[in-house]
Motif scaffolding. Structure first.
Motif, short mmCIF file in Angstrom:
data_model
loop_
_atom_site.label_atom_id
_atom_site.label_comp_id
_atom_site.label_asym_id
_atom_site.label_seq_id
_atom_site.Cartn_x
_atom_site.Cartn_y
_atom_site.Cartn_z
N ASP A 119 1.50 0.83 3.28
CA ASP A 119 1.90 2.10 2.96
C ASP A 119 1.43 2.74 1.93
N LYS A 120 0.51 1.61 0.98
CA LYS A 120 -0.01 1.81 -0.11
C LYS A 120 -1.79 0.53 -0.23
N ARG A 121 -2.17 1.36 -0.97
CA ARG A 121 -4.23 1.08 -0.77
C ARG A 121 -3.96 0.52 -1.38
N LEU A 122 -4.70 -1.13 -0.91
CA LEU A 122 -5.15 -2.33 -2.48
C LEU A 122 -6.19 -2.90 -1.43
N ILE A 166 -12.78 1.43 -10.95
CA ILE A 166 -11.65 1.99 -9.99
C ILE A 166 -10.82 2.58 -10.33
N ARG A 167 -10.27 2.18 -10.97
CA ARG A 167 -8.95 3.41 -11.90
C ARG A 167 -7.58 2.70 -10.94
N PRO A 168 -7.48 1.59 -10.50
CA PRO A 168 -6.24 1.84 -10.00
C PRO A 168 -4.90 1.97 -10.50
N ARG A 169 -3.80 2.24 -9.91
CA ARG A 169 -2.78 1.95 -11.46
C ARG A 169 -2.20 0.81 -11.43
N ILE A 170 -1.90 -0.19 -10.34
CA ILE A 170 -1.95 -2.08 -11.01
C ILE A 170 -2.56 -2.55 -10.48
N GLU A 210 6.73 -6.56 -4.41
CA GLU A 210 6.77 -5.18 -3.76
C GLU A 210 6.76 -4.02 -4.45
N PHE A 211 5.99 -3.23 -4.18
CA PHE A 211 5.29 -1.73 -4.61
C PHE A 211 5.50 -1.02 -2.98
#
Length: 211
Positions: A119-122, A166-170, A210-211
């Motif tokens: 559901d997210k990309r980690l 990489i420029r992730p959000r978190i 949780e994200f």
């Protein structure tokens, strides 16, 4: 996506109902770790492989790792084990997939990082320094787990470069506090100095987010 940090580079992740443990080091409190379907190992060093034999049996989990990890696990009597190579994608369950990427960790034979997509990309970098190929992950990562200790891996300054590439959000810092030092606050300072905008989420061992 639920995430628990157990210290060092060890994380438990749940996404789409699939439970994944990454890099259980020798001293991790295994009694605190819940159900696990898959154990991902980034490379063969003991501070990442340490509790594989025990936890794979206790949780009846499938171990996934590079060639050296595969051979070690088989030698240790692990029966549910699968080899993965850089560039390979493995479909798990419920639409969750794992893709392996080569990392820059010269003291390992087959160092990998893992992109876990649910559901997210980690992305878990394993042990790595900053290197240009990480820019290929730009736009593909929501949550980045990045080392900051500088002990055979990136320090805070290099970690900031990885974040910029990489420029992730978190960003969740790791690989510090057990076998070496590292400062999440210094990572924040380096990101601000370079005008890199990302949320740095510092976890305590055993804390769930949780994200």
């Amino acid at each position: 996506m639920k995430i628990i940090w157990y210290g060092h580079s060890c994380f438990w992740i749940e996404t789409n109902g699939v439970r994944i443990l990454i890099d259980p080091y020798p001293e991790v409190e295994d009694d605190l770790i819940g159900d696990v379907d898959y154990i991902l190992i980034t490379h063969e060093h003991v501070d990442h492989y340490g509790k594989v034999e025990l936890l794979s049996r206790l949780r009846d989990a499938t171990v996934i790792g590079p060639k050296t990890v595969y051979l070690m696990a088989v030698s240790d009597g692990v029966t549910k084990v699968r080899e993965i190579e850089a560039g390979e994608t493995i479909e798990l369950e419920n639409g969750v997939k794992v893709t392996a990427f080569f990392m820059e960790h010269p003291s390992s034979q087959y160092p990998l990082g893992y992109l876990v997509e649910g559901d997210k990309r980690l992305f878990h970098t394993g042990d790595t320094y900053a290197f240009p190929a990480l820019q290929n992950l730009r736009g593909k990562v929501d949550i980045l787990l990045v080392p900051i200790s500088g002990r055979s891996t990136a320090n805070e300054r290099e970690a900031a470069q990885i974040v910029e590439d990489i420029r992730p959000r978190i960003v969740i810092p790791m690989h510090y506090g057990v076998y070496g030092e590292g400062s999440p606050e210094k990572l924040r300072e380096e990101l601000m100095r370079n005008r890199v905008f990302a949320i740095v989420r510092v976890l305590k061992p055993g804390e769930e987010v949780e994200f």
